[in-house]
Write an enzyme that holds these catalytic residues in place. Sequence first.
Site, PDB file in Angstrom:
ATOM      1  N   TYR A 146       0.860  -1.187   0.000  1.00 54.45           N
ATOM      2  CA  TYR A 146       0.000   0.000   0.000  1.00 54.45           C
ATOM      3  C   TYR A 146       0.890   1.228   0.000  1.00 54.45           C
ATOM      4  O   TYR A 146       1.864   1.294   0.753  1.00 54.45           O
ATOM      5  CB  TYR A 146      -0.905  -0.002   1.240  1.00 54.45           C
ATOM      6  N   ASP A 241       9.421   2.879  -0.922  1.00 53.70           N
ATOM      7  CA  ASP A 241       8.421   3.548  -0.087  1.00 53.70           C
ATOM      8  C   ASP A 241       8.756   3.247   1.369  1.00 53.70           C
ATOM      9  O   ASP A 241       8.405   2.199   1.904  1.00 53.70           O
ATOM     10  CB  ASP A 241       7.024   3.055  -0.450  1.00 53.70           C
ATOM     11  N   LYS A 269       4.983   9.441   8.177  1.00 46.98           N
ATOM     12  CA  LYS A 269       4.837   8.903   9.541  1.00 46.98           C
ATOM     13  C   LYS A 269       5.875   9.466  10.527  1.00 46.98           C
ATOM     14  O   LYS A 269       5.742  10.603  10.957  1.00 46.98           O
ATOM     15  CB  LYS A 269       4.858   7.378   9.487  1.00 46.98           C
TER      16      LYS A 269
HETATM   17  C1  LIG Z   1       4.089   2.179   3.043  1.00 46.72           C
HETATM   18  C2  LIG Z   1       3.076   3.292   3.023  1.00 46.72           C
HETATM   19  N1  LIG Z   1       3.128   4.205   2.050  1.00 46.72           N
HETATM   20  C3  LIG Z   1       2.262   5.229   1.998  1.00 46.72           C
HETATM   21  C4  LIG Z   1       1.268   5.370   2.942  1.00 46.72           C
HETATM   22  C5  LIG Z   1       0.312   6.523   2.857  1.00 46.72           C
HETATM   23  O1  LIG Z   1       0.601   7.450   3.864  1.00 46.72           O
HETATM   24  P1  LIG Z   1      -0.540   8.458   4.384  1.00 46.72           P
HETATM   25  O2  LIG Z   1      -1.550   7.624   5.100  1.00 46.72           O
HETATM   26  O3  LIG Z   1       0.219   9.410   5.277  1.00 46.72           O
HETATM   27  O4  LIG Z   1      -1.095   9.150   3.202  1.00 46.72           O
HETATM   28  C6  LIG Z   1       1.183   4.452   3.974  1.00 46.72           C
HETATM   29  C7  LIG Z   1       0.121   4.570   5.007  1.00 46.72           C
HETATM   30  O5  LIG Z   1      -0.102   3.740   5.817  1.00 46.72           O
HETATM   31  C8  LIG Z   1       2.112   3.385   4.025  1.00 46.72           C
HETATM   32  O6  LIG Z   1       2.065   2.466   4.980  1.00 46.72           O
END
Ligand SMILES: Cc1ncc(COP(=O)(O)O)c(C=O)c1O
Length: 434
Positions: A146, A241, A269
């Site tokens: 995700y 990511d 985060k």
């Molecule tokens: C690996 C990863 N990338 C991107 C995101 C998206 O981040 P946000 O919820 O701050 O938009 C998340 C959210 O949980 C994530 O776990």
Amino acid sequence: MRHSITRSEELFKEAQQVIPGGVNSPVRAFKAVGGTPRFIARAQGAYLWDADGNQLLDYIGSWGPMILGHNHPAVVAAIQQALSEGLSYGAPTEREIRLAQRVREAYPSADLVRFVSSGTEATMSALRLARGYTGRDRIVKFRGNYHGHADSLLVQAGSGLLTGGTPSSAGVPQAFAELTLVADYNEPQALEDLFQRYGEEIAAVIFEPVVGNAGVLIPTPTFLEALHHLTRRYGALLIADEVMTGFRLAKGGAVELFGLKPDLICWGKILGGGLPVGAYGGRAEIMQQVAPLGPVYQAGTLSGNPLSMAAGLATLETLFQDPPYERLEAYGAALEQGLQTLFAEAGLPVAINRVGSMITVFFREGPVQTYTEAVASDTERFKAFFHGLLQRGVYWPPSQFEAAFFSTAHGPEELDKTLEAVAQALKEPAAFAG
Ligand SMILES: Cc1ncc(COP(=O)(O)O)c(C=O)c1O
């Protein structure tokens, strides 16, 4: 011993009158496990208190940011200082430089860093940049990874592996989804097949270097090797990511831990210490394509917000001054071992995947390396585990397919409490009957 949750129940009813599903992010609604989500009133250290005053030992940590525990004094003081200086200016500030320098200290390959306000914005912007830089349109993502809710990422595998994807959400145009190719994590041959067919059209491969969003999946060395090798060979960019793993698995996240060499990196985060922040960065030659230097447009009214920058800076400085990674690993190893013992004693097959302070207990026999293996878990048993813990004051993520996180505020007392709660929960064998 059962918690009274009358106030959470009332608030959940009321919330549903004004907010879709009563929540502002779907997983909070407990749909995967049933029951009423706890409305949280306050937090401190490793604990939350819900609206009925129940104390909960927190293994969610706001889904990753709270590596220092809740309300860490250095972070709170930094926000208070920034607060006294004004909330937002829409103009550059010194804190943005200092935070970018800290990111570069942890990730030396990131020459330039651009701050945004969420992880979604970070990955979405990194993909646009990759497309702008390479002049190609297709991207590759992995099933069960995700990266936020941008259109081109809410895509699942199409009818055959070697076809474009199909939307995994209503509202995502098929035409967008077709540009997203979906491969299987930890399956290098499938990735190679995809590149053989579409290699010259692929702008980037985006991946979670340790998956948190299918439950924890750990990359195999051959998979990591294939990612690097294939993206290089075909001139695609590799985007790590690190929104979840950045500053969590090591100072330099999974990039440091596994010696990765991505072209672009996304963060979020922990980088915001609990306030909204995302960022993306990489080699100067790529990042210089971003406006105002280059033709790839990306902007944000609240990007680099002073409060968020202050919280992020205080968090990274605290982490870098006294790196907690060995302590987090020790807690994680003890938790993992304790859980293994308790489940073995109960005769319940589980596969526990953990890297540092991210852990998932899959309710099935191991090993669990791929998305297909993860989704074959027994979600009914997971529900029993989740509710068994919650009733005993341990707040585990409300889905089999999410990582649990712990923080520097989790110590021996919290470890004992957790294992005691699991031991008690497992004494209800009916709940765990397969
Ligand atoms: C690996 C990863 N990338 C991107 C995101 C998206 O981040 P946000 O919820 O701050 O938009 C998340 C959210 O949980 C994530 O776990």
